[in-house]
Design a protein around this motif. Sequence first.
Motif, PDB file in Angstrom:
ATOM      1  N   GLU A   1      13.539  -7.906 -43.146  1.00  0.00           N
ATOM      2  CA  GLU A   1      13.973  -6.585 -42.687  1.00  0.00           C
ATOM      3  C   GLU A   1      15.361  -6.627 -42.052  1.00  0.00           C
ATOM      4  O   GLU A   1      16.064  -5.625 -42.039  1.00  0.00           O
ATOM      5  N   ARG A   2      15.735  -7.793 -41.516  1.00  0.00           N
ATOM      6  CA  ARG A   2      16.970  -7.840 -40.719  1.00  0.00           C
ATOM      7  C   ARG A   2      18.167  -8.484 -41.412  1.00  0.00           C
ATOM      8  O   ARG A   2      19.311  -8.245 -41.007  1.00  0.00           O
TER       9      ARG A   2
ATOM     10  N   ARG B   1      10.043 -10.309 -40.655  1.00  0.00           N
ATOM     11  CA  ARG B   1      11.163  -9.774 -39.862  1.00  0.00           C
ATOM     12  C   ARG B   1      12.504 -10.220 -40.446  1.00  0.00           C
ATOM     13  O   ARG B   1      13.468  -9.459 -40.444  1.00  0.00           O
TER      14      ARG B   1
ATOM     15  N   GLN C   1      13.918 -13.105 -32.671  1.00  0.00           N
ATOM     16  CA  GLN C   1      12.587 -12.489 -32.768  1.00  0.00           C
ATOM     17  C   GLN C   1      11.718 -12.893 -31.587  1.00  0.00           C
ATOM     18  O   GLN C   1      10.514 -12.659 -31.595  1.00  0.00           O
TER      19      GLN C   1
END
Lengths: 251, 338
Positions: B58-59, B55, B37
């Motif tokens: 989401e990943r 994040r 990130q």
Amino acid sequence: MKILAIETTGKYGSVSVIDEEGHVWSAESREEMNHLRGIISLIDEALASAGISKSELTHIAASIGPGSFTGIRIGVTTARTMAQILGIPCIAVSSIRALAEEALSKAISSDARFVVPIINARRHQTYGAIYEAEFTSDHEHQSISVISEERQYMIEELLDKIGSDVAFFTGDGIDAYGDIIKDKLIEGCYSFADEDVRYQSSVSVAKIALQKAKRGDVIGYEELLPEYMRLAEAEQRLKAGTLSDKIKKPY
Amino acid sequence: MKNGQFLTLGIETSCDETAASVVADGRVVMSNIISSQIDIHTAYGGVVPEIASRRHLERINDVIERALKEADIEVKDIDLIGVTYGPGLVGALLIGVAAAKAMAYAADIPLIGVNHMHGHIAANYLEHHDLEPPFMALVVSGGHTEIVNVPAYNSCEKLGGTRDDAAGEAFDKVARVIGLGYPGGPKIDKAAKEGDPEAVQFKRVYLEPGSLDFSFSGLKTQALNYLNSERQAGREINVNDVAASFQEAVVEVIANKAVDAAKRYDQKRIVMAGGVASNSRLRALISAAASAAGIEVLKPSPVLCTDNGAMIASAAYYAYKSGERTDYELDAVPGLEF
């Protein structure tokens, strides 16, 4: 159809299983903010009381928020990953909409026109919405329509929208803003959900998930995402140009 | 199991890397997916915990999917799931822990919670397939500067650590002061190659005699004072010289203390770990000091020095083999000790 419904956006986590006929089996945590530690045992307990194994599940539903950021992430990550591994679809349920569902019959019996879920977002802010309660003559098929959309409101702004109509409030926003509501609204024009039905619960998440599943309103696990209703503080500051340099990499 | 190999999936989300990896028999990296990130956090001058957590969520599932695909295996082939449960950012950790638990539960795979720092040390098992304990470990990263005695697998005895800033933290702070920016470690390492390490006199902080602890918090002040006095005298500042001199002061102390610890505990090997273990000057100095004492220095390649899932898989494998088990109550522990 066997749907697993996860709710971890409030203080207490809970998990339900619902079948096609709407029968619900649930497990609820008695410890506050014990979401990460307790989530798997709640799932296991709910499945056991429904008498089914995880391979029989057809959908995984999660309350996607708004609510506690951390709580949302635990529920959504668990739901996404279980759906990914079991190879089944997901259902996204709004925590505000689920609170309204829980309150609907109580609201109707107290002659309220509006159902108003409010989740405490601190500093006079609330995540909420205004719904209008409707019911058919046989009292069997209640439904609701949206009067003011789900978003972040100042509590005063939301109360202005209610005006002098009769409103039934639910959600932990009552604990934070009860006095403001009593102050602003006319005596007799508002009532509050009892504490046993005031907070987020997987039972109503499961009920809405079942409606959505029957409509075919399902998504892939990668599409199940949180609804924080708020940017991270640093993102707000970056946009406003007021970012401080306090933030640093700790690891 | 696939082709007779015991397969461990390692999941790591303690800071700003979303990572998953499949490791065979605790030693062979079959896949190592790292979704960094750093591009997102650079705009903020450092890692923002809330953004990192968002994040990761989401990943994580895609990163796991890619790790399986690249290793050419299916979920049913996995024998063990290892996941970092601390130390780190709590919001970041809990994404990995929640995903690992859900996966372990849904697919009936055993689970092991791994200490991130033990993972950094285990990175060496992936690089050096014959390496076995006992050895001395030096863990240097953005959050840690520690000398650790490793008498056996999954046994870590901390002998010394930083009393204030970690080495990586000092690099970040000084890089900011001399205008090199974030992330400080690699930028100082690069600038230092063009500079004179003896141009500026930075103090070597050894603390009391015999101590294996570190203190780096005074170096930023020293750098600031130097810059101010040079500016007042109207002299031009050579950033490369400042970077080289500062770096020398940090890595010289680390190298000497690590070698001293190995000698005292009669260890013939020093194993390096953590992001700062990639620093080229530290690698050179410690190798020189160790070889003079007949001690071998082992280092993982840079990709295994950064946060990754493979090192977590390896550490999980050895914990599992020694009989350890983790139940579904596993929680994130941001301040987990060694």
